[in-house]
Design an enzyme around this catalytic site. Structure first.
Site, mmCIF file in Angstrom:
data_model
loop_
_atom_site.group_PDB
_atom_site.id
_atom_site.type_symbol
_atom_site.label_atom_id
_atom_site.label_comp_id
_atom_site.label_asym_id
_atom_site.label_seq_id
_atom_site.Cartn_x
_atom_site.Cartn_y
_atom_site.Cartn_z
ATOM 1 N N GLU A 139 -19.561 -17.725 11.142
ATOM 2 C CA GLU A 139 -19.186 -18.785 10.848
ATOM 3 C C GLU A 139 -17.468 -18.687 10.623
ATOM 4 O O GLU A 139 -17.072 -17.480 10.596
ATOM 5 C CB GLU A 139 -19.089 -18.975 9.231
ATOM 6 N N LYS A 141 -13.771 -18.044 9.331
ATOM 7 C CA LYS A 141 -13.544 -17.780 8.045
ATOM 8 C C LYS A 141 -12.310 -18.805 7.733
ATOM 9 O O LYS A 141 -11.103 -18.275 7.981
ATOM 10 C CB LYS A 141 -13.040 -16.080 7.890
ATOM 11 N N ASP A 143 -9.295 -20.120 5.597
ATOM 12 C CA ASP A 143 -8.041 -19.666 5.057
ATOM 13 C C ASP A 143 -7.755 -20.713 3.925
ATOM 14 O O ASP A 143 -6.730 -21.251 4.167
ATOM 15 C CB ASP A 143 -6.909 -19.344 5.996
ATOM 16 N N TYR A 251 -20.288 -23.088 2.372
ATOM 17 C CA TYR A 251 -21.013 -22.252 3.018
ATOM 18 C C TYR A 251 -21.746 -21.004 2.314
ATOM 19 O O TYR A 251 -22.273 -20.326 2.987
ATOM 20 C CB TYR A 251 -19.743 -21.432 3.757
ATOM 21 N N LYS A 339 -11.762 -9.873 10.677
ATOM 22 C CA LYS A 339 -10.442 -10.382 10.612
ATOM 23 C C LYS A 339 -9.700 -10.696 12.036
ATOM 24 O O LYS A 339 -9.867 -9.435 12.857
ATOM 25 C CB LYS A 339 -9.413 -9.683 9.529
ATOM 26 N N CYS A 433 12.299 12.065 -11.589
ATOM 27 C CA CYS A 433 11.805 10.670 -11.672
ATOM 28 C C CYS A 433 13.129 9.842 -11.808
ATOM 29 O O CYS A 433 14.051 9.901 -12.769
ATOM 30 C CB CYS A 433 11.070 10.692 -13.067
ATOM 31 N N CYS A 436 13.169 8.311 -15.854
ATOM 32 C CA CYS A 436 13.113 9.115 -17.032
ATOM 33 C C CYS A 436 14.054 10.342 -16.753
ATOM 34 O O CYS A 436 14.527 11.188 -17.574
ATOM 35 C CB CYS A 436 11.976 9.443 -17.665
ATOM 36 N N CYS A 451 5.703 12.453 -11.748
ATOM 37 C CA CYS A 451 6.793 12.513 -12.844
ATOM 38 C C CYS A 451 6.241 13.660 -13.831
ATOM 39 O O CYS A 451 5.160 13.046 -14.264
ATOM 40 C CB CYS A 451 7.278 11.191 -13.158
ATOM 41 N N CYS A 457 8.196 9.054 -20.442
ATOM 42 C CA CYS A 457 8.862 8.527 -19.299
ATOM 43 C C CYS A 457 8.374 7.112 -19.705
ATOM 44 O O CYS A 457 7.206 6.291 -19.742
ATOM 45 C CB CYS A 457 8.221 8.874 -18.193
#
Ligand code: IVH
Length: 708
Positions: A139, A141, A143, A251, A339, A433, A436, A451, A457
């Site tokens: 079928e 697909k 959207d 469907y 797809k 990081c 922090c 980190c 943090c």
């Protein structure tokens, strides 16, 4: 349109009211506005004009402004300007609305059907699913967005969006406005109760007209027909939905009080008989190659179709086989989305920002010059990790090729070296990081840098709290990342327990907040003080323990108390408790180590102690509990079954609410012994665990089950 002419309001001006009068007036207005909403939206029989209705609302607001302390929890003003999601009732789907596994290449499709075949064992079954013979319904697909429409006695009684697949939003009044949705099922032979599932979508033509109207009215355009369909369906005012060119293709179906077809093809015919639009291109294909041919044909015609499609859906036509195939995580084993290839576009990499996750991982994200890829504006792309940046030698200012496939996060697939600015420099991944400032280290063999700030943090703390209140966890509406970050900074929320102690009086005086929004937040939080064990485990954000694993754990331990006791024992070195954990089908060594590590940390146990005073964790209820003799039972398979593969047996046990373990222990409820069973059966006999042979198992497995 509300019909009657405006009648002036003959009531004292807001300024002239005493507090007591204002209170009475607000009560009157709440009831009156709710009554007009009902008349207008649900009964389509308005009794006042738009102007008069607006005057009521304005009056309500004026009084609330003067007397903020008197704002009612059911105030009509809470319903405007609120995020649309807050305005819809939640609907728990009787059967989950699943998603589909994705394939992009033809080879993946062939591999998928090879997997379908590997699921079966008996000659007769194998013949039906041989790659050259298997019947596949292919079928387009569509959207759009999926919806589930419940009919009882042939009448539409409830419509819901997919939501997270388990809980969706109630959109019955909106769905009723769609011409292609029958109010009553036509003909006869429909089950007394049935949920029809399908896609709400907008045709390309209607989408262009709608965007033209929006532009003329100075409103922002929708990016694509799918967004337009979603935005149009999720309207608090169904009159708005009614003005939008929405359509529906049926469907699939969810709960049905009686079987009504043997094959998917037959089911689609029934849906058409009952008055639904069914996609006319859907085709029954014999064999995988025929299905792939359908895909190529549809791909070639894609642009000339009146609506957007993003691929083809393949479904095993035989519904008995489909039922037996069951599902893995949230997708059926019997269906696949193939797809269309990803769309690509060229743009400029403006910046690389580093996000810090809840376990401290540093993730680079590309900030792009916004560009439209396949109808969607893309401004960010995933960069995975620092090696990826180095491998591609990505530099800020580079021209990059961006790819977007369906709903997958956009990726940078290539750099156009020829267009690199002269002064560009290689990107240096930070070793501290960015939030922090703690050292960020990459352990040997690891791809991610983390980190080391741990509890200090803010980024990690905020991310953990965000996960805690997220949709699959406590699902607290109105407490977004921005709020959490602000509350964290000001010390209002530091631990999960703090969320439940937020004081609306203190929130209400903060910038951007009012008494009403603070009250609404408090109400949303209070509404979430009880949740099921699986959600609770997921909420804790233990490394590697996501939704699916949390469910496995909840299914086995059932109660919060037992779960905690068992894991604390394991953390204290009780090897039997650890063995029981490892015994759960789907829990590996690494996951067990992370779980035990979580419980070994005193501060984590303190968080649990604290939460216990604020919330209630409900026992996990296996979805099939009422129906099945296997619900909540732990089952072990041993030996060879002649009628079904081990995967089918496990899938069946789980569909019946059971939990599959790999070894026999005192906690095993049932052992199924096929041919040449070996030591597990012997141990079961020793422990007095009930043993079933294949025949008895088949009888049990034949019970009507449900999706887990
Ligand atoms: S079958 C078990 N058939 O695709 C899932 N889905 O990626 C049942 N979709 O959520 C869905 N066209 O919104 C099915 N012909 C079709 C479809 C279709 C579009 C959407 C649907 C689903 C998503 C999964």
């Amino acid at each position: 349109m509300r019909k009657k002419p405006a009648r002036p309001l003959e009531r004292p001006a807001p300024e002239a009211l005493s507090a007591a009068e204002a209170e009475a007036e607000l009560a009157f207005l709440a009831a009156e506005i709710a009554r007009h909403d009902r008349l207008y939206y649900l009964e389509s029989a308005p009794q006042v004009s738009d102007a008069e209705y607006d005057a009521l609302r304005r009056r309500n607001e004026a009084i609330e402004r003067r007397f903020p302390a008197l704002v009612r929890p059911d105030s009509p003003s809470a319903r405007i300007g609120a995020a649309p999601a807050a305005g819809f009732a939640k609907v728990r789907h009787r059967r989950p609305m699943l998603s589909l596994e994705n394939a992009f290449a033809e080879e993946e499709v062939r591999a998928f059907f090879a997997g379908v075949r590997a699921f079966f064992r008996r000659e007769a079954d194998l013949a039906l699913v041989a790659p050259e013979r298997i019947e596949i319904m292919a079928e387009p697909k569509i959207d759009g967005l999926s919806a589930s429409l419940r009919y009882e006695e042939g009448r539409l009684v409830l419509a819901a969006t997919r939501g997270d697949g388990v809980v969706g939003e109630e959109v019955t009044a909106n769905i009723r406005t769609l011409e292609s949705v029958p109010e009553r099922l036509l003909q006869e032979g429909w089950p007394k109760a049935i949920e029809i599932r399908g896609e709400v979508y907008m045709e390309k033509k209607g989408f262009l007209v709608l965007n033209g109207q929006r532009a003329a009215a100075g409103e922002p355009p929708f990016a694509n027909p799918r967004n337009a369909a979603a935005g149009s369906l999720r309207q608090l005012d169904p009159a708005v939905t009614a003005g939008r060119p929405l359509r529906f293709f049926a469907y699939a179906w969810g709960e049905s009080s009686a079987p009504f077809a043997r094959t998917h093809e037959e089911a689609l015919c029934r849906l058409r008989d009952w008055g639904f639009a069914v996609n006319p291109f859907s085709r029954l294909c014999r064999g995988v190659e025929a299905a792939l041919l359908f895909y190529r044909e549809i791909a070639a015609e894609r642009a000339s179709l009146p609506y957007d499609i993003d691929g083809v859906v393949y479904k095993v036509n035989d519904l008995a086989l489909e039922e037996r195939l069951g599902m893995v995580s949230r997708a059926p084993r019997s269906a696949l989305a193939h797809k269309f290839p990803a769309e690509k576009a060229l743009t400029i990499l403006r910046d690389i920002v580093i996000q810090v996750g809840r376990q401290g991982s540093l993730t680079p994200v590309a900030i792009l010059e916004p560009i439209t890829v396949g109808g969607v504006v893309v401004g960010r792309a995933s960069l995975h990790n620092e090696d990826e940046i180095a491998r591609k030698d990505l530099r800020i200012g580079d021209a990059v090729l961006v790819e977007r496939a369906g709903d997958v996060i956009p990726q940078i697939v290539a750099v156009v070296r020829e267009r690199r600015p002269q002064e560009s420099e290689p990107f240096h991944f930070p070793d501290h990081c960015p939030v922090c400032g703690s050292l960020a280290v990459r352990e040997e063999g690891a791809v991610v840098r983390r980190c080391t700030g741990g509890l200090i943090c803010p980024a990690q703390a905020v991310e953990r709290l965000r996960h805690f209140v997220g949709r699959d966890s406590f699902d607290i509406e109105g407490l977004g990342e921005k709020h959490i970050a602000e509350f964290w900074k000001d010390g209002l929320i530091r631990t999960p327990g703090d969320i439940f102690r937020l004081d609306p009086a203190r929130i209400g005086t903060r910038e951007g907040w009012g008494a009403l929004s603070a009250k609404n937040l408090a109400a949303a939080i209070d509404g979430r003080r009880a949740l099921s064990l699986d959600r609770f485990i997921n909420a804790l954000g233990i490394p590697q323990i996501g939704q699916a694993t949390a469910r496995l754990l909840a299914r086995r331990y059932r109660s919060y108390a037992l779960w905690r006791r068992e894991l604390e024992r394991a953390a204290e070195g009780d090897s039997e408790a650890e063995a029981r954990l490892l015994d759960i089908h789907g829990i590996g060594k690494d996951m067990a180590a992370d779980l035990i590590g979580f419980f070994a940390e005193p501060h984590n146990r303190a968080i649990l102690d604290d939460l216990e005073g604020e919330i209630e964790v409900r026992d996990y209820e296996a979805p099939a509990a009422a129906a099945s003799a296997l619900a909540g039972k732990t089952i072990v398979f041993t030996g060879t079954l002649s009628s079904m593969s081990r995967s089918e047996a496990k899938a069946r046990a789980e569909a019946l609410g059971g939990s599959v373990a790999s070894s026999v222990s005192g906690r095993t409820d049932l052992v199924v012994a096929g041919a040449d069973p070996g030591s597990k059966a012997a141990k079961a006999a020793l422990l007095g665990v009930k043993i079933l042979d294949e025949e008895a198992w088949l009888a049990l497995a034949a019970e009507p089950g449900r999706d887990p």
